[in-house]
Scaffold this motif. Structure first.
Motif, PDB file in Angstrom:
ATOM      1  N   GLN A 462      60.277 -68.520 -18.285  1.00 18.81           N
ATOM      2  CA  GLN A 462      60.475 -68.607 -19.724  1.00 18.81           C
ATOM      3  C   GLN A 462      60.673 -70.053 -20.145  1.00 18.81           C
ATOM      4  N   GLN A 463      60.158 -70.386 -21.319  1.00 21.81           N
ATOM      5  CA  GLN A 463      60.330 -71.713 -21.878  1.00 21.81           C
ATOM      6  C   GLN A 463      60.857 -71.587 -23.305  1.00 21.81           C
ATOM      7  N   TYR A 464      61.535 -72.620 -23.776  1.00 23.75           N
ATOM      8  CA  TYR A 464      62.063 -72.623 -25.139  1.00 23.75           C
ATOM      9  C   TYR A 464      60.912 -72.651 -26.140  1.00 23.75           C
ATOM     10  N   ALA A 465      60.016 -73.627 -26.008  1.00 21.41           N
ATOM     11  CA  ALA A 465      58.823 -73.691 -26.840  1.00 21.41           C
ATOM     12  C   ALA A 465      57.712 -72.866 -26.188  1.00 21.41           C
ATOM     13  N   GLN A 466      57.032 -72.040 -26.985  1.00 17.44           N
ATOM     14  CA  GLN A 466      56.025 -71.133 -26.454  1.00 17.44           C
ATOM     15  C   GLN A 466      54.791 -71.132 -27.354  1.00 17.44           C
ATOM     16  N   PRO A 467      53.606 -70.960 -26.772  1.00 16.10           N
ATOM     17  CA  PRO A 467      52.404 -70.890 -27.614  1.00 16.10           C
ATOM     18  C   PRO A 467      52.332 -69.560 -28.351  1.00 16.10           C
ATOM     19  N   PRO A 468      51.666 -69.522 -29.497  1.00 21.28           N
ATOM     20  CA  PRO A 468      51.478 -68.250 -30.201  1.00 21.28           C
ATOM     21  C   PRO A 468      50.469 -67.371 -29.484  1.00 21.28           C
ATOM     22  N   LEU A 469      50.368 -66.140 -29.954  1.00 27.99           N
ATOM     23  CA  LEU A 469      49.396 -65.185 -29.438  1.00 27.99           C
ATOM     24  C   LEU A 469      48.434 -64.811 -30.556  1.00 27.99           C
ATOM     25  N   LEU A 470      47.180 -64.585 -30.188  1.00 30.76           N
ATOM     26  CA  LEU A 470      46.180 -64.095 -31.116  1.00 30.76           C
ATOM     27  C   LEU A 470      45.367 -63.029 -30.404  1.00 30.76           C
ATOM     28  N   PHE A 471      45.226 -61.887 -31.036  1.00 30.09           N
ATOM     29  CA  PHE A 471      44.452 -60.777 -30.485  1.00 30.09           C
ATOM     30  C   PHE A 471      43.259 -60.506 -31.390  1.00 30.09           C
ATOM     31  N   TRP A 472      42.075 -60.552 -30.809  1.00 33.52           N
ATOM     32  CA  TRP A 472      40.847 -60.255 -31.536  1.00 33.52           C
ATOM     33  C   TRP A 472      40.600 -58.755 -31.530  1.00 33.52           C
ATOM     34  N   ASN A 473      40.275 -58.229 -32.696  1.00 33.27           N
ATOM     35  CA  ASN A 473      39.967 -56.805 -32.822  1.00 33.27           C
ATOM     36  C   ASN A 473      38.521 -56.584 -32.401  1.00 33.27           C
ATOM     37  N   THR A 474      38.345 -55.898 -31.284  1.00 30.80           N
ATOM     38  CA  THR A 474      37.017 -55.692 -30.712  1.00 30.80           C
ATOM     39  C   THR A 474      36.192 -54.652 -31.461  1.00 30.80           C
ATOM     40  N   GLY A 475      36.884 -53.756 -32.189  1.00 28.01           N
ATOM     41  CA  GLY A 475      36.195 -52.631 -32.807  1.00 28.01           C
ATOM     42  C   GLY A 475      35.898 -51.510 -31.836  1.00 28.01           C
ATOM     43  N   ASP A 476      36.307 -51.647 -30.590  1.00 28.68           N
ATOM     44  CA  ASP A 476      36.043 -50.651 -29.546  1.00 28.68           C
ATOM     45  C   ASP A 476      37.260 -49.742 -29.393  1.00 28.68           C
ATOM     46  N   PRO A 477      37.133 -48.456 -29.703  1.00 27.37           N
ATOM     47  CA  PRO A 477      38.285 -47.555 -29.592  1.00 27.37           C
ATOM     48  C   PRO A 477      38.880 -47.483 -28.187  1.00 27.37           C
ATOM     49  N   ALA A 478      38.109 -47.860 -27.174  1.00 31.28           N
ATOM     50  CA  ALA A 478      38.656 -47.834 -25.813  1.00 31.28           C
ATOM     51  C   ALA A 478      39.745 -48.884 -25.627  1.00 31.28           C
ATOM     52  N   CYS A 479      39.708 -49.957 -26.400  1.00 40.52           N
ATOM     53  CA  CYS A 479      40.723 -51.013 -26.315  1.00 40.52           C
ATOM     54  C   CYS A 479      40.503 -51.971 -27.473  1.00 40.52           C
ATOM     55  N   TYR A 480      41.238 -51.772 -28.559  1.00 40.13           N
ATOM     56  CA  TYR A 480      40.952 -52.494 -29.789  1.00 40.13           C
ATOM     57  C   TYR A 480      41.280 -53.980 -29.727  1.00 40.13           C
ATOM     58  N   PHE A 481      42.329 -54.371 -29.004  1.00 37.10           N
ATOM     59  CA  PHE A 481      42.798 -55.747 -29.115  1.00 37.10           C
ATOM     60  C   PHE A 481      42.618 -56.501 -27.800  1.00 37.10           C
ATOM     61  N   GLU A 482      41.985 -57.650 -27.904  1.00 40.46           N
ATOM     62  CA  GLU A 482      41.710 -58.510 -26.758  1.00 40.46           C
ATOM     63  C   GLU A 482      42.389 -59.861 -26.971  1.00 40.46           C
ATOM     64  N   PRO A 483      43.187 -60.340 -25.984  1.00 34.79           N
ATOM     65  CA  PRO A 483      43.826 -61.649 -26.143  1.00 34.79           C
ATOM     66  C   PRO A 483      42.782 -62.751 -26.310  1.00 34.79           C
TER      67      PRO A 483
END
Length: 630
Positions: A462-483
């Motif tokens: 763990q670190q004090y400063a951390q990068p943000p996260l962004l998830f792309w919506n694939t449109g695929d019902p099998a797995c909608y969100f991809e890092p």
């Protein structure tokens, strides 16, 4: 919240160590074999790699002229509010069509600092958008140059329906309401409106402040919402815990090798949310108890057991899961169950909220344990699938509570959407859905940063400063969100920070959504979005009539038909964590060159609906609830 076995283990360890406080357990890694609220990922076949399209975010903070640095007043006492701020609001205060930025700010604690240097004390900051992704500091000219408070969150709403957006700032101490007078300056209307609360930070010296025992309000997120449907915006305010300097300092919380740590909410009593009903003429009435947003439980089974506030509220989002046109609210609580305030008929034709989160499945994640809820948002993230996302503490994944399609209720579908593992490690605060690449699918952003500066001494990963996260919506019902990897978002996006609040807006008028990120005790960042030009967009600016619906259209639901697809968007108030994003909707259309049909269900019991057809892409459309009189 850990299992009883883990709590017992930590309690024993604390006694043996002679100085490691109970609240420290949140930082520790439990021994193998002990149950926790961290579920292992569900077993399933490996998911094939998904190629995320390149969509760069570029840090333009320096060039933009935004020079805001958040002040938390941190001292060696490590008082809990120091690590929880701050937020940001997007507000077109001067009505020129360009989104401006407002940052609430903290200050030094009373007696801690130089009392003679009042002119240098921090204030909120207002930055006016002058075009071309350039801003000028309008703090003084707008009337904020002498406004000093320990600010936390901010909400935007035209509470007097005069066509000019106003500002509410939640604080540690008295909250502040600012009325937009003429699109140039703001007037402090707190006393007239009656929304400040009863207690302010005590104006005393250092020793008296440090020993102050009486509870001081600890505000967090807030939102304007027309809960009774009368066309006037009411105000909902979250409060975190029952807090004062003496309460905070009276709890022993230390770590070997790190000294005193910031307190954990488990060690403090909860606090009540507040709801203020808009009476008109600039005045509000506190209806928190009568309207049902105060949630208490007895500590024991005896009739005289102490009633305690349940909530430890950090985030709130307006939604309407049952589709009845009355705005409900979901509240993200830290280490206790979340609330679902269901808007129901009340006495004498009025409206009340019924807290029904436990019965309807909104109180907990799928394992039935409370998490450390921070920010929150609500959206239709896939066709016909609506839900809220909650940003949680470190080593807990985000929670996505999806609305059941066959009945009113919620189910935790985080695992099946691809969010469980990738979202787990960081300590998450601000979060929201946005279509950052304009492909007509809502993606997910999360702003991260730890609360303990010395966390790496205890947890190497763990670190004090951390990068943000962004998830792309694939449109695929099998797995909608991809890092989204750095190779797609760019190195500027992945720069670590002690992230808290965040907001999105089309700051440069090019039709894609840029980001504003707030750091606790550090400089804010402005990230320009360089979305692909191949995807089309429209901007939708709703204007309620100010009688049956509020001027800003907060609470409106939009059904959009474009390119053979139908999807829903919402006009929210406060969203994420301590923040509010742009009220004008930027709607990605993918390759469609127009909206074929748009239907707006306006907020308000008598507001009705209105439809438009053939709205061309690439421009802003002003949508009036009613046509102006000739």
């Amino acid at each position: 919240m850990r299992s009883p076995r883990v709590l017992a283990l930590v309690a024993v360890a604390a006694l043996v160590a002679g100085g490691i406080g109970y609240g420290v357990y949140r930082y520790l890694t439990p021994p193998a074999g002990l149950a926790t609220n961290i579920e292992p990922p569900a077993a399933r076949p490996p998911k094939p790699a998904v190629a995320v399209p390149e969509n760069r975010f570029v840090d333009v903070t320096e060039a933009s002229g935004v020079r805001f640095t958040h002040v938390n007043g941190a001292t060696p006492m490590k008082l809990l509010p120091e690590t929880m701020g701050g937020g940001v609001a997007v507000i077109d205060y001067d009505g020129d069509g360009k989104p401006d930025l407002f940052f609430p700010n903290g200050r030094a604690w009373h007696g801690h600092g130089n009392p003679a240097a009042l002119v240098s004390m921090p204030t909120p900051k207002l930055y006016r958008n002058v075009g071309g992704l350039k801003f000028e500091d309008a703090t003084e000219s707008a009337g904020f140059g002498r406004e000093r408070m320990y600010g936390m969150g901010v909400a935007v709403g035209d509470y007097d329906n005069d066509g000019r957006p106003d500002l509410f700032v939640s604080c540690v101490g008295k909250h502040q309401l600012y009325r937009n007078m003429d699109g140039k300056r703001f007037e402090n209307a707190t006393a007239i409106a009656g929304v400040g609360g009863a207690t302010d930070l005590p104006e005393v010296g250092k020793d008296d402040f440090d020993a102050w025992k009486a509870p001081i309000p600890f505000g967090s997120s807030a939102t304007f919402v027309d809960y009774d449907g009368d066309g006037k915006l009411d105000l909902f305010v979250c409060h975190y815990v029952t807090w004062s300097p003496a309460i905070d300092r009276g709890i022993n919380s230390t770590l070997t090798g790190a000294g005193r740590t910031y307190q954990q909410p488990q060690q403090m009593d909860g606090a009540q949310c507040s709801l203020y009903r808009n009476l008109g003429s600039g005045k509000f009435a506190d209806v928190s108890a009568a309207a049902g947003v105060q949630v208490s439980e007895r500590e024991g089974t005896a009739a005289d057991s102490r009633q305690r506030a349940v909530g430890k509220a950090l985030g709130v989002i307006l939604c309407d899961p049952d589709g009845d046109g009355w705005p409900d609210l979901i509240v993200a609580n830290d280490t206790v169950r979340n609330f679902f305030f269901h808007n129901r008929p009340g006495p004498n034709g009025g409206r009340v909220y019924v807290e029904d989160g436990h019965r309807l499945g909104a109180a907990y994640a799928e394992n039935g344990a409370a998490r450390g809820g921070m920010g929150i948002d609500w959206a239709e993230f896939a066709p016909g699938r609506l839900g809220c996302v909650i940003a949680n503490f470190a080593n807990e994944p985000v929670t996505l509570l999806e609305r059941n399609r066959d009945r009113l209720g919620f189910s935790d579908t985080t695992t099946t959407l691809g969010l469980l593992g990738p979202s787990r490690p960081p300590l998450k605060f601000g979060c929201f859905f946005l279509d950052y690449d304009n492909d007509a699918r809502l993606d997910l952003f999360v702003c991260n940063g730890h609360i303990e500066p010395d966390i790496s001494k205890i947890q190497a990963k763990q670190q004090y400063a951390q990068p943000p996260l962004l998830f792309w919506n694939t449109g695929d019902p099998a797995c909608y969100f991809e890092p989204v990897p750095e190779s797609s978002a760019g190195p500027d996006f992945m720069h670590p920070m002690v992230g808290r609040g965040a907001a999105f807006a089309d700051l440069d008028g090019d039709g894609d959504l840029d980001l504003v990120l707030v750091a606790n005790g550090g400089p804010a960042r402005v990230l320009r979005n360089d979305a692909p030009a191949a995807n089309r967009w429209v901007r939708l600016d709703l204007r309620g009539d100010g009688a049956t619906a509020n001027r800003m259209g907060i609470g409106a639901e939009l059904t959009i038909e474009a390119g053979g697809k139908t999807f829903v968007r919402h006009v929210a108030g406060g969203r994420g964590y301590l923040s509010q994003s742009e009220g004008v909707l930027t709607v990605g259309l993918g390759t469609a060159d127009k909206i074929d049909k748009l239907t707006v269900r306006w907020p308000g019991k008598d507001a009705g609906s209105r439809s438009w057809t053939n709205l061309p892409a690439g421009r802003t459309h002003i949508l009036m609830q009613t046509d102006p009189k000739p």
